[in-house]
Design a protein around this motif. Sequence first.
Motif, PDB file in Angstrom:
ATOM      1  N   LYS A 107     -14.288  81.166  36.590  1.00 48.93           N
ATOM      2  CA  LYS A 107     -13.432  80.739  35.479  1.00 48.93           C
ATOM      3  C   LYS A 107     -12.211  81.642  35.362  1.00 48.93           C
TER       4      LYS A 107
ATOM      5  N   ALA B  91      -9.750  80.766  38.080  1.00 48.66           N
ATOM      6  CA  ALA B  91      -9.059  79.497  37.845  1.00 48.66           C
ATOM      7  C   ALA B  91      -7.859  79.691  36.922  1.00 48.66           C
TER       8      ALA B  91
ATOM      9  N   GLU C 175      -5.178  81.970  38.778  1.00 49.72           N
ATOM     10  CA  GLU C 175      -4.424  81.276  39.815  1.00 49.72           C
ATOM     11  C   GLU C 175      -3.477  80.233  39.228  1.00 49.72           C
ATOM     12  N   ARG C 176      -3.865  79.622  38.122  1.00 53.57           N
ATOM     13  CA  ARG C 176      -2.967  78.669  37.465  1.00 53.57           C
ATOM     14  C   ARG C 176      -1.688  79.370  37.024  1.00 53.57           C
TER      15      ARG C 176
END
Length: 282
Positions: free
Chosen positions: A263, A266, A269-270
């Motif tokens: 999580k 994620a 990286e966004r």
Amino acid sequence: MKRKGPVAVLGLGCIGGSLARALVAQDVEVRAWALSAADRAQAEAAGIRIMGDDTGRGAAACAGAWVIVVAVPIERYAEASRVAVSAASSDAVILHACGLQRQAALGVDEATHERVLGTHPLAGSHETGFAASRPDLFVGSTVSVERRASPDARERAEWLWRVAGAERVEYRDAETHDRLMAWVSHLPQLASTALAATLAGGGIDARAVGTGARDATRLAASALGSWPALLRGAPRDLRDALAGLERAIAELRAALDDDAPAKLEAIWERGRAWRRSGERRA
């Protein structure tokens, strides 16, 4: 384009002062005025021609100008725009450089709003006044111009901001502009202020931090100044942007609390992908 200049600049803070200095550096005739006596004195010392007195509030600078730029804080925009409209010749193009462009946010009547066109340079400083101005402030910048501009107004607006150093001129309607500013201007300011206030609340000495904390809190050094007026005039999108930031922070906290590296990655990286996509475009 048959002729260029003179250009009148009302307001000699960071934006107006930088514009005036950039134009003078390119041998454009500039006539300027500012409510602040200190800004007028500093601008005059920098070679900018000051015209008018406290009674006329810049009307003398506007008379006969080819382009007029109203570059005052949003809370003084209504008065300054009325001065510009009343003093302008019929063929003058009047622009403003406020952070918002919708009529309701600017607080002016329909006639004034129709006469003055929004052109917002995406550049600035956390400092204020003419002392914060510099002639290269707009070099490489993007300027958002209202789509309703006539061909003649577009030509003059592009000439003005490109002479000042802008690299891109983008056209969008006032509503779209203000929604965008809620995300890319108002949200970063509030996020930076919140981060700095959090560090202060944690007892962190500002002299003990590195470049990361300094970069992330640069905007927090801004004076409150016009921000209350800008935030009051911001569209509902600002609340949506703040809610999005709150969700992202909550997601990060949950990933840490749950020891969930997938999580965390994620979210990480966004954000990283978004930031790097801007670097590639530049």
